[in-house]
Design a protein around this motif. Structure first.
Motif, PDB file in Angstrom:
ATOM      1  N   UNK A  98       0.861  -1.182   0.000  1.00 45.09           N
ATOM      2  CA  UNK A  98       0.000   0.000   0.000  1.00 45.09           C
ATOM      3  C   UNK A  98       0.901   1.237   0.000  1.00 45.09           C
ATOM      4  N   UNK A  99       1.250   1.688  -1.213  1.00 44.35           N
ATOM      5  CA  UNK A  99       2.187   2.806  -1.345  1.00 44.35           C
ATOM      6  C   UNK A  99       1.621   4.100  -0.772  1.00 44.35           C
ATOM      7  N   UNK A 100       0.318   4.307  -0.917  1.00 47.16           N
ATOM      8  CA  UNK A 100      -0.278   5.525  -0.380  1.00 47.16           C
ATOM      9  C   UNK A 100      -0.154   5.574   1.141  1.00 47.16           C
ATOM     10  N   UNK A 101      -0.381   4.456   1.790  1.00 44.22           N
ATOM     11  CA  UNK A 101      -0.239   4.416   3.245  1.00 44.22           C
ATOM     12  C   UNK A 101       1.204   4.690   3.651  1.00 44.22           C
ATOM     13  N   UNK A 102       2.155   4.144   2.900  1.00 44.87           N
ATOM     14  CA  UNK A 102       3.566   4.382   3.196  1.00 44.87           C
ATOM     15  C   UNK A 102       3.903   5.857   3.092  1.00 44.87           C
ATOM     16  N   UNK A 103       3.338   6.519   2.079  1.00 41.67           N
ATOM     17  CA  UNK A 103       3.615   7.951   1.895  1.00 41.67           C
ATOM     18  C   UNK A 103       2.985   8.777   3.013  1.00 41.67           C
ATOM     19  N   UNK A 104       1.793   8.403   3.439  1.00 50.18           N
ATOM     20  CA  UNK A 104       1.152   9.111   4.555  1.00 50.18           C
ATOM     21  C   UNK A 104       2.006   9.002   5.814  1.00 50.18           C
ATOM     22  N   UNK A 105       2.556   7.845   6.047  1.00 47.39           N
ATOM     23  CA  UNK A 105       3.378   7.654   7.231  1.00 47.39           C
ATOM     24  C   UNK A 105       4.676   8.459   7.136  1.00 47.39           C
ATOM     25  N   UNK A 106       5.252   8.518   5.925  1.00 45.73           N
ATOM     26  CA  UNK A 106       6.477   9.307   5.751  1.00 45.73           C
ATOM     27  C   UNK A 106       6.213  10.790   5.965  1.00 45.73           C
ATOM     28  N   UNK A 107       5.020  11.233   5.535  1.00 46.63           N
ATOM     29  CA  UNK A 107       4.666  12.635   5.782  1.00 46.63           C
ATOM     30  C   UNK A 107       4.658  12.914   7.282  1.00 46.63           C
ATOM     31  N   UNK A 108       4.046  12.015   8.042  1.00 46.52           N
ATOM     32  CA  UNK A 108       3.906  12.214   9.481  1.00 46.52           C
ATOM     33  C   UNK A 108       5.249  12.150  10.203  1.00 46.52           C
TER      34      UNK A 108
END
Length: 234
Positions: free
Chosen positions: A3-13
């Motif tokens: 889930x690349x979108x979830x990974x990106x959300x976590x990196x943002x945080x």
């Protein structure tokens, strides 16, 4: 699959947000005060924050197919772009409005081709750019010119919004027309006095107009005619 979108959300945080945490806190406590309304195409290759170097809270963004501005008719309706223009000018008191088109625009290209019958909303929306079309077969040069002409057309439509025109006339609001050439990394800015787009790398300003208050004759703006005359079929 990952889930690349979830990974990106976590990196943002974890990676991005801590760098701007104080800035976001101020924007919540003091509210947003952007100086610029950016009306740009929805194309994924157009990245307003990269073009302008802006940070959080600096741009009020509107994205739609081909960066069109709907005509002002004074009636209440459900139109996101028109509502955003009114909110940016009346509530946020922006000092600049940028209309940014770009090269290889699929929305502009679609004006010269067929649109699927299922895309009824898209068909209606594209009519907002019909006036910018040229009476020629589509070519790279015709597409480029149509993209530029469309930017000018949207600037002219903005001047029909009473809250925009009154502030432009008082010198409280500036309009800017941009055409981003993706493959060159260059933004060409509209110079109303020259009646053409000028590379930002050699321009003396970030785009002007239309500020001329010359009356429209036969439904055609003299500024739009300048862009029209600048194109010569070969």
């Amino acid at each position: 699959m990952p889930d690349e979108l979830l990974s990106r959300l976590r990196r943002f945080n974890t990676d991005f947000f801590p760098q701007y945490q104080d800035r976001f806190k101020d924007l919540v406590e003091q509210g947003q005060h952007p100086t610029t309304l950016f009306i740009g195409c929805s194309d994924s290759r157009l990245v307003p924050y990269m073009l302008t170097g802006a940070g959080p809270g600096e741009l009020f963004l509107v994205r739609n197919v081909a960066a069109f501005v709907p005509p002002y008719d004074g009636s209440a309706g459900h139109h996101g772009t028109a509502a955003a223009i009114e909110y940016a000018v009346l509530a946020l008191n922006v000092q600049h409005i940028i209309v940014c088109g770009h090269s290889h625009c699929g929305g502009i290209r679609a004006l010269y081709g067929e649109v699927p019958d299922e895309a009824s909303n898209l068909k209606a929306w594209l009519e907002l750019g019909r006036e910018a079309c040229l009476p020629v077969q589509l070519s790279d040069e015709a597409l480029h010119r149509t993209e530029e002409r469309s930017v000018v057309l949207q600037l002219e439509r903005l001047m029909d919004y009473p809250m925009v025109r009154s502030r432009v006339e008082r010198g409280e609001l500036a309009l800017h027309g941009w055409h981003y050439v993706i493959e060159a990394g260059e933004v060409n800015v509209f110079d109303v006095h020259q009646g053409r787009f000028v590379p930002a790398s050699s321009s003396e300003h970030s785009g002007t107009g239309p500020y001329s208050l010359t009356p429209v004759h036969d439904g055609v703006s003299p500024i739009f005619n300048e862009i029209d005359e600048a194109w010569r079929p070969r």
